[in-house]
Design a protein around this motif. Structure first.
Motif, short mmCIF file in Angstrom:
data_model
loop_
_atom_site.label_atom_id
_atom_site.label_comp_id
_atom_site.label_asym_id
_atom_site.label_seq_id
_atom_site.Cartn_x
_atom_site.Cartn_y
_atom_site.Cartn_z
N TRP A 180 44.31 -26.39 138.72
CA TRP A 180 43.01 -25.81 138.36
C TRP A 180 42.01 -26.25 139.41
CZ3 TRP A 180 39.92 -22.55 136.00
CH2 TRP A 180 38.59 -22.89 135.75
N GLN A 181 41.27 -25.31 139.96
CA GLN A 181 40.30 -25.58 141.02
C GLN A 181 40.95 -26.31 142.19
OE1 GLN A 181 37.16 -27.64 138.88
NE2 GLN A 181 36.08 -25.73 138.48
N ALA A 182 42.17 -25.89 142.53
CA ALA A 182 42.94 -26.42 143.67
C ALA A 182 43.43 -27.83 143.48
CB ALA A 182 42.11 -26.33 144.96
N ASN A 203 43.06 -17.46 142.49
CA ASN A 203 43.57 -17.93 143.77
C ASN A 203 42.92 -17.13 144.89
OD1 ASN A 203 45.58 -19.73 142.56
ND2 ASN A 203 46.57 -17.84 141.91
N GLY A 231 43.70 -21.83 142.85
CA GLY A 231 42.71 -22.14 141.84
C GLY A 231 43.25 -22.11 140.43
N GLY A 244 39.63 -19.17 136.42
CA GLY A 244 39.94 -19.46 137.81
C GLY A 244 40.79 -18.38 138.45
N GLU A 266 35.82 -29.50 149.39
CA GLU A 266 35.51 -28.82 148.14
C GLU A 266 34.00 -28.72 147.95
OE1 GLU A 266 36.41 -31.02 144.54
OE2 GLU A 266 36.79 -32.83 145.71
N LEU A 322 36.61 -20.90 143.57
CA LEU A 322 37.85 -20.63 142.86
C LEU A 322 37.69 -20.51 141.35
CD1 LEU A 322 40.17 -23.12 144.78
CD2 LEU A 322 39.98 -20.66 145.16
N SER A 323 36.46 -20.59 140.83
CA SER A 323 36.30 -20.56 139.38
C SER A 323 34.85 -20.37 138.98
CB SER A 323 36.82 -21.87 138.77
OG SER A 323 35.99 -22.95 139.18
#
Length: 328
Positions: free
Chosen positions: A209-211, A134, A140, A132, A68, A105-106
């Protein structure tokens, strides 16, 4: 990004700002401070030992699991608010902070207000709204579909992420009592209470959220403690960092609470190393071990945890974190 990564570096930023304020107490400086941080985290693979009811350790089972990254631009504006001539009060400040976080992703703008009544104490609070999406196989922004037992994507602008928080931070530096470059033992404790969720999503509905999967809206807490030694070297600070995080009420997970243990507290312990690369550049490295839930069977995906029974707790090597900060 994982929920605690931003909090970790916010705590370290507070630590650095408090020390800088002590060291430059008698120097004139600009009230505006602008800086950018870039955080990268690497997660090796560590499969859970299913069926264990005790507290145990799960070793590494592969060299790679996740990766990340994010960058955040900060702008701090300090307003002097003298409360008197006493040395404890004459440097009381109000700090206004604006930030803009970007990940693959965001995006998330943030606003915060802080008050530093004493050189070693800071209270602050803030809010953020994020959007976010995907990308490829990275989720995401998703919610759990209980029928398929899979996460399904949702509309970016119809479902913003939101968060509000308050926090108190206390720090003590032995160098304030014993002058000298080699007399700095840093002790820091911070407690944060926050609430987050996704707009248009039911309160007990799990989301990603955010993977990061298996989040739900609810009131949560995070405690951070740091014990470190500071030196006048390239490696200027080294020590240990402890974190405890969880939901105040496991009922935030609704019907999954009994099997999933919604009030589970995640504990983390890590080695902390900070390097002064230049006058404007700093590198922070963290090697972190954490706890997680252990279930009654082996699971193929993170969302499968909701359809299994939590039995015990296991420690594992969670991640290596690197954070670079550049001051403008």
């Amino acid at each position: 990004m994982k929920k605690s990564l931003g909090i970790v570096f916010l705590i370290l930023a507070v630590c650095s700002s408090l020390l800088s304020a002590q060291e430059s107490k008698n120097e004139e400086s600009s009230p505006l401070s602008v800086y950018v941080t870039t955080d990268v985290a690497y997660y090796p693979e560590s499969k859970s030992k299913a069926g264990r009811t005790d507290t145990h350790f799960a070793g590494l089972t592969g060299i790679y699991s996740e990766f990340e990254c994010r960058s955040t631009l900060f702008a701090d504006y300090t307003i002097k608010t003298p409360l008197g001539e006493h040395w404890l009060l004459n440097d009381a400040n109000v700090i206004l902070t604006g930030a803009f976080e970007f990940t693959p992703l965001s995006v998330r703008p943030q606003l915060a207000l802080g008050f530093q009544p004493l050189p070693f104490l800071v209270f602050n609070g803030g809010a953020s709204v994020g959007f976010g999406w995907n990308f490829l196989d990275f989720e995401g922004l998703c919610v759990l579909d209980e029928k398929s037992r899979k996460y399904e994507s949702i509309s970016t602008f119809d479902h913003p992420f939101y968060e509000v928080w308050v926090q108190g931070t206390f720090m003590f530096d032995t160098g304030a009592l014993i002058p000298g470059d080699w007399n700095h033992v840093i002790m820091l404790a911070s407690y944060k209470t926050f609430y987050y969720g996704i707009g248009g999503v039911g309160r007990h509905t799990p989301f990603a959220w955010q993977a990061e999967k298996n989040r739900v809206a609810g009131l949560q807490y995070e405690f951070n403690g740091i014990l470190a030694y500071q030196m006048p070297l390239l490696l200027y600070r080294a020590g240990l960092m402890y974190t405890a995080y969880g939901h105040f009420d496991g009922a935030d997970y609704g019907k999954f609470d009994d099997s999933y243990d919604g009030a589970f507290t995640q504990h983390s312990l890590g080695g902390l190393f900070q390097f002064n690369l230049t006058e404007k550049d700093e590198l922070t490295c963290i090697a972190q071990f954490s706890t997680r839930r252990c279930f009654d069977k082996e699971l193929d995906a993170k969302e499968d945890e909701f359809f299994a029974q939590k039995l015990g707790t296991e420690w594992y090597f969670r991640r290596l974190v690197f954070s670079w900060t550049h001051k403008f």
